[in-house]
Write a protein that holds these residues in place. Structure first.
Motif, PDB file in Angstrom:
ATOM      1  N   VAL A   1      -1.723   9.760   5.095  1.00  0.00           N
ATOM      2  CA  VAL A   1      -2.895   9.046   4.578  1.00  0.00           C
ATOM      3  C   VAL A   1      -2.451   7.694   4.046  1.00  0.00           C
ATOM      4  CG1 VAL A   1      -4.884   9.199   3.059  1.00  0.00           C
ATOM      5  CG2 VAL A   1      -3.813  11.285   3.891  1.00  0.00           C
ATOM      6  N   GLU A   2      -3.087   6.660   4.580  1.00  0.00           N
ATOM      7  CA  GLU A   2      -2.762   5.299   4.147  1.00  0.00           C
ATOM      8  C   GLU A   2      -3.543   4.954   2.887  1.00  0.00           C
ATOM      9  OE1 GLU A   2      -0.847   3.063   5.838  1.00  0.00           O
ATOM     10  OE2 GLU A   2      -0.556   3.974   7.809  1.00  0.00           O
ATOM     11  N   LYS A   3      -3.047   3.954   2.210  1.00  0.00           N
ATOM     12  CA  LYS A   3      -3.765   3.376   1.065  1.00  0.00           C
ATOM     13  C   LYS A   3      -4.230   4.416   0.050  1.00  0.00           C
ATOM     14  CE  LYS A   3      -5.474  -0.791   3.259  1.00  0.00           C
ATOM     15  NZ  LYS A   3      -6.580  -1.675   3.524  1.00  0.00           N
ATOM     16  N   VAL A   4      -3.323   5.248  -0.391  1.00  0.00           N
ATOM     17  CA  VAL A   4      -3.728   6.197  -1.426  1.00  0.00           C
ATOM     18  C   VAL A   4      -3.643   5.530  -2.796  1.00  0.00           C
ATOM     19  CG1 VAL A   4      -3.089   8.243  -0.114  1.00  0.00           C
ATOM     20  CG2 VAL A   4      -1.427   7.197  -1.672  1.00  0.00           C
TER      21      VAL A   4
ATOM     22  N   ARG B   1      -5.318  10.168  -4.601  1.00  0.00           N
ATOM     23  CA  ARG B   1      -6.593  10.175  -3.890  1.00  0.00           C
ATOM     24  C   ARG B   1      -6.608   9.156  -2.773  1.00  0.00           C
ATOM     25  NH1 ARG B   1      -9.668  11.003  -8.257  1.00  0.00           N
ATOM     26  NH2 ARG B   1     -11.352   9.540  -7.921  1.00  0.00           N
ATOM     27  N   ASN B   2      -7.500   9.356  -1.833  1.00  0.00           N
ATOM     28  CA  ASN B   2      -7.572   8.378  -0.749  1.00  0.00           C
ATOM     29  C   ASN B   2      -8.414   7.183  -1.191  1.00  0.00           C
ATOM     30  OD1 ASN B   2     -10.252   9.055  -0.526  1.00  0.00           O
ATOM     31  ND2 ASN B   2     -10.052  10.180   1.391  1.00  0.00           N
ATOM     32  N   SER B   3      -8.538   6.192  -0.318  1.00  0.00           N
ATOM     33  CA  SER B   3      -9.205   4.955  -0.721  1.00  0.00           C
ATOM     34  C   SER B   3     -10.700   5.174  -0.973  1.00  0.00           C
ATOM     35  CB  SER B   3      -9.002   3.880   0.336  1.00  0.00           C
ATOM     36  OG  SER B   3      -9.381   4.388   1.589  1.00  0.00           O
ATOM     37  N   GLU B   4     -11.228   6.292  -0.489  1.00  0.00           N
ATOM     38  CA  GLU B   4     -12.634   6.595  -0.732  1.00  0.00           C
ATOM     39  C   GLU B   4     -12.828   7.261  -2.091  1.00  0.00           C
ATOM     40  OE1 GLU B   4     -14.879   6.756   2.912  1.00  0.00           O
ATOM     41  OE2 GLU B   4     -13.848   5.001   2.085  1.00  0.00           O
TER      42      GLU B   4
ATOM     43  N   ASN C   1       0.827  -1.199   0.000  1.00  0.00           N
ATOM     44  CA  ASN C   1       0.000   0.000   0.000  1.00  0.00           C
ATOM     45  C   ASN C   1       0.863   1.251   0.000  1.00  0.00           C
ATOM     46  OD1 ASN C   1      -2.588  -1.175   0.010  1.00  0.00           O
ATOM     47  ND2 ASN C   1      -2.284  -1.711   2.168  1.00  0.00           N
TER      48      ASN C   1
ATOM     49  N   LEU D   1      -6.569  14.102  -3.030  1.00  0.00           N
ATOM     50  CA  LEU D   1      -5.737  14.767  -2.044  1.00  0.00           C
ATOM     51  C   LEU D   1      -4.766  15.729  -2.718  1.00  0.00           C
ATOM     52  CD1 LEU D   1      -4.958  11.503  -0.061  1.00  0.00           C
ATOM     53  CD2 LEU D   1      -6.655  13.227   0.548  1.00  0.00           C
TER      54      LEU D   1
ATOM     55  N   LYS E   1       1.517   5.183   1.122  1.00  0.00           N
ATOM     56  CA  LYS E   1       1.183   6.122   2.185  1.00  0.00           C
ATOM     57  C   LYS E   1       1.627   7.511   1.726  1.00  0.00           C
ATOM     58  CE  LYS E   1       2.376   4.965   6.522  1.00  0.00           C
ATOM     59  NZ  LYS E   1       3.304   4.945   7.683  1.00  0.00           N
TER      60      LYS E   1
END
Lengths: 763, 156
Positions: B26-29, B47-50, B15, B54, B17
């Motif tokens: 932010v993890e899992k970008v 971007r983030n996982s959602e 993953n 970012l 970061k």
């Protein structure tokens, strides 16, 4: 349930021998729960690799690495990371990436299934419920599939064991003749008449020979006859020719009569077939295709096809027959002249073949560019308001011209090839005719005999003219054949598309549906997207009204699409009255469901016809009652044409609220057991909304209802509110209960909406 | 937002970061291209996982070489659009097209359901979508070799 029982309950999956062999005996004693192929290596290159799930381990074999065995109880996480065109199943053991399986969409379904099964068996995190056992058994759709022994592709369940792919291996044109099957007696009659016509059409030329030899050729037999006898012969054979022509054409008349009537009927059948099949196809099929191209298939392509089936194929047979009959007759009378006449045939055949191949490709390509051009028009005209608003007429014209030019370039290229080949072919034939004169003339001069008479030469000349005609026709019909073949390909593309949603054999119908709806662990994903619903469970009693809310993209529409069975669940089960929706007859099931959409679609026709749509035999009284209940009666009667007012495209223009109320009347008359209101009041003003709301309240009465709404105020009548977010049910309960949840999704939605309303009220 | 002041770190689980000064890691970008076909090297979105953006990098020019390498590797790993280098054969007899091709990622065979699945890109290239939803890229027809052009025959 003990482990052992569970193993029994789960249907054993068999692994193909060639896959098993890759694991070098490591799978010998293991029972396989699931297996999947994945198709990329760690550098995103195509490779063949397999993952197998047993009760204790996950085994992975790739081309590059030896078999890896990962015990399931050591796996902390097995997550799918979606990329663009490549997904990864990452298996994490002790905080480290233990395996990364990359795959394209080709193996996505199997890999997702493997991941689901793996996840269910992994050590449970605290507080997480164990999945129910039945989940393993409802994945029947995916697992019931068998592989075709011939081509190896999966046979879908609806095909009942017949591989649709292998069924299609026959050539397109032969399949076309199947369409003619129901009319085979008349087709046979047409063929018989064709043979008769062909046979008879040799007669005039033969009679011509006797005419010339018996009355004109003074150097030979006719020279010994008296003037009167020669005149007699002239009239006799002329009369014979005239009679032969009349008789031949009489048969020809019958033949044409049969063919044309056959043609129109077959055209109707073809159109019907394509259109009917289209209606059986799932929404997914339509989502992917342009309406324009589908319309072309129903109209133009079917039209070209019947033309081919009727005239094309029969004429083809006639032409081939003609060639043989004429050749036979020529050899019978004079073999040397026959050879001279036939000499141009091989180059003609080669030229024809070459042309057919080139033209087929060219016409296919032409069609691509043609549809690209029409697509621009089909795109711009419906959006003409936008075009005008941006005053981009000129740009649209340029866009059209660009495509039009592109098409013209290709059309010109096609015409050029066509125009080059045509004279070559024509010249070959002319030269062939000259050859007959040369050889025939030489024979008549040097070796005069009964066989080498002037009459024979005349006869051959007539033959050659009508002999090259069918060859010429064959060459020309190539154009038709190739066009027909490309049309056929497109039509069969539709006919060969398998309906994804189908009723299984012995599908259920019931006297009356109670309307109990249950979602059990339902997951669903549209093609190539993140799951739209994730493990949704919900039980709804008959007559209950459920308000579905949540931010856009939360899965609300997906939810109702699944109830209507527009799509089938990816995982889990939907029960209506305790029966899986897939066990009901799909058409019957949909008749039990009423749908009121945000933008109601009214068909071209009268208002009465539109209200009657769900119940074609409804009386006028019933229509009025329904319209009254929908608060529509008053405004409808206000129109000059009342219920006979034309609506739909080019009809009376109705406001959004009026259309909506008509569609509600339609739903009321349809009298469904389950009702779906998809944003039914979102596009109207408050006053109209009140009217519609009133109508809806009457409609909802006594039916299981699912109402989707952005405006939460419209959901106040709901017995229960269900809040969806990112495909999951996050909250459910009464309006007041949901408001009490601190930081709840519903509370937040409600807050923003009330704020918005107060702002709007101030302005 | 200055683009230079961030770092991307890949952890043991594969993953990414995202580290930015003054903000939480932010993890899992995820990394996406905004114009994957027309401007593949510009407007890179982190971007983030959602799926919330970012950072949007207009170019990779100002980015530290190590980070740039991470981004490029990640893009290479998470985006798979093979380019067809040669078309061996296309069977159209089944009512759909069965393509046998060579790509820059190895040989492939796939089924194209209909002509509309072949998209003409403005720059003359084509994007081809198979029945499973995989996307392939192909150079303009006139740049393909003679054999491929013939194999493409009636299609384009």
């Amino acid at each position: 349930m003990s482990d052992e029982e569970k193993q029994k309950a789960t249907k054993a999956t068999t692994l193909p021998e060639n896959v098993r062999a890759r694991f070098n005996g490591q799978l010998d004693n293991a029972q396989i729960i699931a297996w999947a192929q994945f198709d990329l290596d760690d550098h995103n290159r195509y490779a063949e690799a397999y993952a197998v799930l047993t009760h204790s381990d996950l085994l992975i074999v790739t081309e590059a690495q030896p078999t890896r065995v990962i015990p399931i109880n050591s796996i902390e996480e097995a997550a799918i990371v979606e990329g663009l065109g490549v997904d990864r199943l990452n298996v994490i053991v002790a905080g480290k990436l233990a395996a990364e399986m990359r795959y394209t969409r080709k193996t996505r379904r199997e890999m997702t299934r493997l991941q689901r099964k793996l996840e269910r068996r992994m050590p449970r995190k605290e507080g997480k419920e164990l999945p129910p056992d039945w989940l393993e058994n409802v994945e029947r759709q995916a697992e019931a599939t068998e592989h075709c022994p011939r081509c190896g592709s999966i046979i879908p369940a609806y095909a009942e064991g017949v591989c649709p792919r292998c069924q299609q291996t026959r050539k397109i044109l032969w399949r076309l003749l199947d369409v003619a099957q129901p009319y085979r007696r008349r087709v046979t009659a047409a063929l018989v008449l064709t043979c008769i016509v062909t046979g008879l059409s040799t007669l005039p030329a033969v009679f011509l020979r006797y005419l010339v030899d018996g009355s004109l050729d003074l150097n030979r037999r006719a020279g010994h006859l008296s003037m009167a006898q020669r005149t007699h012969n002239l009239f006799f054979w002329s009369a014979a020719i005239a009679i032969a022509v009349i008789v031949t054409q009489s048969f020809g008349y019958g033949r044409l009569q049969i063919l044309t009537s056959l043609g129109t009927q077959m055209a109707r059948d073809l159109r019907h077939m394509v259109y009917e099949h289209m209606h059986n196809l799932s929404l997914r099929f339509f989502a992917k295709r342009r309406t324009g191209s589908l319309i072309t298939r129903v109209t133009n392509d079917t039209d070209r096809l019947w033309d081919f089936i009727v005239f094309g194929s029969v004429n083809l047979i006639r032409d081939i027959l003609m060639i043989f009959v004429f050749a036979g007759v020529m050899f019978y009378f004079n073999w040397r002249l026959a050879i001279a006449a036939l000499l141009p045939v091989p180059p003609l055949a080669i030229l024809t073949y070459y042309r057919s191949r080139t033209m087929q490709n060219m016409f296919g390509r032409l069609w691509t560019y043609w549809s690209r051009m029409t697509a621009v028009v089909g795109d711009a005209l419906p959006g003409v308001r936008v075009v005008k608003a941006f005053s981009s007429e000129k740009r649209e014209l340029e866009r059209f011209d660009a495509r039009s030019d592109e098409y013209t370039v290709h059309e010109q290229e096609t015409n050029r090839v066509w125009a080059t080949l045509q004279p070559v072919i024509a010249a070959t034939m002319q030269l062939g005719r000259t050859l007959v004169w040369v050889v025939g003339g030489w024979l008549v001069i040097r070796q005069p005999s009964d066989q080498n008479s002037l009459g024979t030469l005349f006869m051959f000349n007539a033959f050659v003219t009508s002999f090259y005609e069918p060859i010429m026709e064959l060459a020309n019909s190539n154009r038709m054949v190739t066009r027909a073949a490309s049309s056929a390909t497109r039509v069969f593309e539709v006919l060969d598309t398998a309906p994804e949603i189908y009723s299984s054999t012995g599908a259920l119908t019931k006297q009356r549906l109670d309307g109990r709806v249950e979602f059990r662990q339902v997951s669903f994903s549209y093609e190539g997207a993140q799951p739209a619903l994730r493990e949704v469970s919900l039980s709804v009693s008959p007559g209950e009204m459920i308000g579905l809310c949540g931010p856009s993209g939360a899965g609300k529409s997906t939810f109702v699409n699944l109830i209507c069975r527009f799509y089938d669940v990816t995982d889990g089960q939907i029960l209506i009255d305790g029966v899986d929706v897939r066990d009901y007859d799909v058409k019957w099931l949909r008749r039990q469901i009423g749908l009121v959409l945000q933008e109601p679609y009214l068909f071209h026709g009268t208002i009465a016809e539109n209200i009657r749509y769900g119940k074609p035999d409804a009386s006028e009284k019933e229509i009025i009652a329904a319209a009254k209940a929908a608060n529509a009666h008053d405004f409808i009667v206000g129109f000059p044409d009342g219920y006979d007012t034309m609506v739909g495209e080019r009809g009376q223009s109705l406001s959004g609220g009026e259309r909506q109320r008509i569609s509600i009347a339609r739903a009321i008359l349809h009298n469904p057991r389950i009702l779906i209101l998809d944003e039914a009041t979102s596009s109207v003003d408050t006053e109209t909304e009140k009217q519609i709301q009133q109508a809806l309240d009457r409609l909802v009465e006594g039916r299981t209802t699912f109402a989707i709404a952005h405006r939460l105020s419209t959901l106040q009548a709901a017995d229960r509110l269900v809040v969806l977010e990112k495909g999951k049910i996050v909250e459910q309960g009464l309006h007041s209960e949901l408001l009490d949840i601190k930081d709840g999704v519903y509370a937040k939605l409600h807050k923003t909406q009330t704020e918005m309303n107060s702002v709007l009220a101030l302005t | 937002m200055t683009e230079a002041t961030f770092d991307l770190i890949e952890d043991d689980t594969g993953n990414l970061k995202l580290l930015r000064p003054g903000e939480e890691a932010v993890e899992k970008v995820r990394i996406r291209r905004a114009f994957p076909w027309s401007k593949p090297d510009e407007f890179i979105s982190i971007r983030n996982s959602e799926g919330k953006e970012l950072l949007l990098l207009e170019t990779l020019a100002g980015v530290a070489p190590s980070v740039r390498e991470t981004i490029e590797r990640q893009l290479g790993d998470t985006i798979f659009i093979p380019t067809i280098t040669r078309v061996d054969k296309i069977d159209v007899t089944f009512g759909f097209q069965q393509w046998h091709v060579q790509t820059d990622r190895g040989p492939a065979e796939f089924r194209v359901q209909e002509r509309e699945d072949i998209r003409f890109l403005p720059d003359g290239r084509y994007s081809i979508r198979d029945a499973d939803g995989n996307i392939y890229a192909m150079r303009p027809r006139q740049e393909m070799d003679e054999h491929s052009r013939r194999a493409l025959g009636p299609l384009i």
